[in-house]
Design an enzyme around this catalytic site. Structure first.
Site, PDB file in Angstrom:
ATOM      1  N   ASN A  10       0.981  -1.328   0.416  1.00 32.70           N
ATOM      2  CA  ASN A  10       0.024   0.340  -0.162  1.00 32.70           C
ATOM      3  C   ASN A  10       1.367   0.985  -0.023  1.00 32.70           C
ATOM      4  OD1 ASN A  10      -1.731   2.055   0.686  1.00 32.70           O
ATOM      5  ND2 ASN A  10      -2.797   1.474   2.656  1.00 32.70           N
ATOM      6  N   LYS A  12       0.488   3.960  -0.312  1.00 31.12           N
ATOM      7  CA  LYS A  12      -0.355   5.015   0.593  1.00 31.12           C
ATOM      8  C   LYS A  12      -0.092   6.794  -0.802  1.00 31.12           C
ATOM      9  CE  LYS A  12      -0.022   3.221   5.013  1.00 31.12           C
ATOM     10  NZ  LYS A  12       0.070   3.088   6.235  1.00 31.12           N
ATOM     11  N   HIS A  96      -9.245   1.276   5.910  1.00 30.48           N
ATOM     12  CA  HIS A  96      -8.263   1.421   5.708  1.00 30.48           C
ATOM     13  C   HIS A  96      -8.031   3.007   7.037  1.00 30.48           C
ATOM     14  CE1 HIS A  96      -3.770   2.502   7.307  1.00 30.48           C
ATOM     15  NE2 HIS A  96      -3.286   1.261   6.150  1.00 30.48           N
ATOM     16  N   GLU A  98      -6.693   4.880   8.049  1.00 35.14           N
ATOM     17  CA  GLU A  98      -6.330   6.073   7.483  1.00 35.14           C
ATOM     18  C   GLU A  98      -7.641   6.719   7.206  1.00 35.14           C
ATOM     19  OE1 GLU A  98      -3.057   5.505   5.740  1.00 35.14           O
ATOM     20  OE2 GLU A  98      -1.585   4.696   7.465  1.00 35.14           O
ATOM     21  N   GLU A 166      -4.698  -4.210  10.631  1.00 34.33           N
ATOM     22  CA  GLU A 166      -3.851  -3.521  11.081  1.00 34.33           C
ATOM     23  C   GLU A 166      -4.275  -2.931  12.399  1.00 34.33           C
ATOM     24  OE1 GLU A 166      -1.972  -2.599   6.521  1.00 34.33           O
ATOM     25  OE2 GLU A 166      -3.310  -0.979   7.616  1.00 34.33           O
ATOM     26  N   GLY A 172       2.807   2.275  11.265  1.00 33.27           N
ATOM     27  CA  GLY A 172       4.884   3.367  10.735  1.00 33.27           C
ATOM     28  C   GLY A 172       5.169   3.844  11.970  1.00 33.27           C
ATOM     29  N   SER A 212       4.049  -2.035  10.060  1.00 32.26           N
ATOM     30  CA  SER A 212       5.976  -2.392  10.211  1.00 32.26           C
ATOM     31  C   SER A 212       5.745  -4.369  10.231  1.00 32.26           C
ATOM     32  CB  SER A 212       5.626  -2.056  11.922  1.00 32.26           C
ATOM     33  OG  SER A 212       5.181  -0.561  11.664  1.00 32.26           O
ATOM     34  N   GLY A 234       4.575   1.269   4.220  1.00 32.55           N
ATOM     35  CA  GLY A 234       6.230   1.781   4.010  1.00 32.55           C
ATOM     36  C   GLY A 234       7.415   0.678   3.170  1.00 32.55           C
TER      37      GLY A 234
HETATM   38  O1  G3P Z   1      -1.939  -0.601   4.651  1.00 36.28           O
HETATM   39  C1  G3P Z   1      -0.635  -1.080   5.002  1.00 36.28           C
HETATM   40  C2  G3P Z   1      -0.332  -0.005   6.250  1.00 36.28           C
HETATM   41  O2  G3P Z   1      -0.896   0.507   7.257  1.00 36.28           O
HETATM   42  C3  G3P Z   1       0.722  -0.640   7.292  1.00 36.28           C
HETATM   43  O3  G3P Z   1       2.193   0.494   7.222  1.00 36.28           O
HETATM   44  O4  G3P Z   1       4.374   1.321   6.741  1.00 36.28           O
HETATM   45  O5  G3P Z   1       3.409   0.577   9.232  1.00 36.28           O
HETATM   46  O6  G3P Z   1       3.839  -0.812   7.154  1.00 36.28           O
HETATM   47  P1  G3P Z   1       3.635   0.699   7.494  1.00 36.28           P
END
Ligand code: G3P
Length: 250
Positions: A10, A12, A96, A98, A166, A172, A212, A234
């Site tokens: 993703n 983003k 999601h 976010e 998630e 993140g 993460s 990320g």
């Molecule tokens: O949708 C994937 C996400 O929310 C996870 O983000 O950067 O923690 O891998 P991240």
């Protein structure tokens, strides 16, 4: 039988046309065997979705990050599921955290978006996850139960829907739940699917972990029972990291 794993990136609100070089590297790895044992998906920003489709080739699917619940109409700035499908998307992320936080999306709206996605012929990737406050209050499963009941459409199947767990506090942040906690939640999601949709559907719907996920922790997280893949933020922006995560699927 365990469903075929799915590793999804993703992006983003990251990535312009210059980022297509990363996708070229992912496509090359996919064509050289990376896609043999797992499904691969990248969800870039809508602005480069069509160009991404062109670069990724046959072995990596592309998906949207959100869609409107209506088929078309006066919704300035929004994108319908059919529009995503039209430019080659096979999946779309809905709900999601976010979007839930930044745009006040409710479970009912997420469900309507998932229904619109399925109707348009896309696989709906429906996200759920608890906040840190809910976890600290011991309410993780209760919160997830409410989100699942409200966000999942009737009539879904392993071909039309994916669930992504998630934890909001893990996104993140570099923090992840323990393997035992991931197992507890994924077992709970599988049971919840089974209670509502029956065992056959429940065992076919892929349940991804997100939050993460990195090359260093992917093998451990992906080996957990009832974890059928990962939704990577990320670390999906860099081809070498995304490829390393894909390789971590047993
Ligand atoms: O949708 C994937 C996400 O929310 C996870 O983000 O950067 O923690 O891998 P991240």
């Amino acid at each position: 039988m365990k469903p075929r794993p799915l590793i999804a990136g993703n992006w983003k609100m990251n990535g312009q046309l210059s980022a297509l070089t990363e996708l070229k590297n992912i496509a090359a790895a996919a064509g050289s065997g990376l896609a043999d044992r797992r499904d691969l998906l990248i969800c870039p920003p809508a602005t480069i979705l069509s160009a991404s489709r062109g670069v990724l080739g046959d072995h990596v699917a592309v998906g949207g990050q959100d869609c409107h619940q209506a088929e078309s109409g006066a919704h300035t700035g929004d994108i319908s599921a059919a529009m995503l499908k039209d430019v080659g998307a096979r999946y779309v992320i809905v709900g999601h955290s976010e979007r839930r936080a930044d745009h006040g999306e409710s479970d009912a709206l997420v469900r309507a978006k998932a229904e619109a996605a399925m109707k348009a012929g896309l696989v709906a990737m429906i996200c759920v996850g608890e906040t840190e406050a809910a976890r600290e209050a011991g309410e993780t499963l209760e919160v997830l139960g409410v989100q699942l009941a409200g966000s999942l459409p009737d009539g879904l199947s392993g071909e039309t829907a994916v669930v992504a767990y998630e934890p909001v506090w893990a996104i993140g942040t570099g923090r992840t739940p323990t393997v035992a906690d991931v197992k507890q939640v994924h077992d709970f999601i599988r049971e919840t699917l089974s209670d509502r949709f029956g065992d056959a559907v429940a065992s076919a719907v892929r349940i991804l972990y997100g939050g993460s996920v990195k090359p260093a922790n992917a093998a451990e997280l992906l080996a957990v029972d009832n974890v059928d893949g990962a939704l990577v933020g990320g670390a999906s922006l860099k081809a070498s990291d995304f490829i390393a995560i894909c390789e971590a699927v047993a």
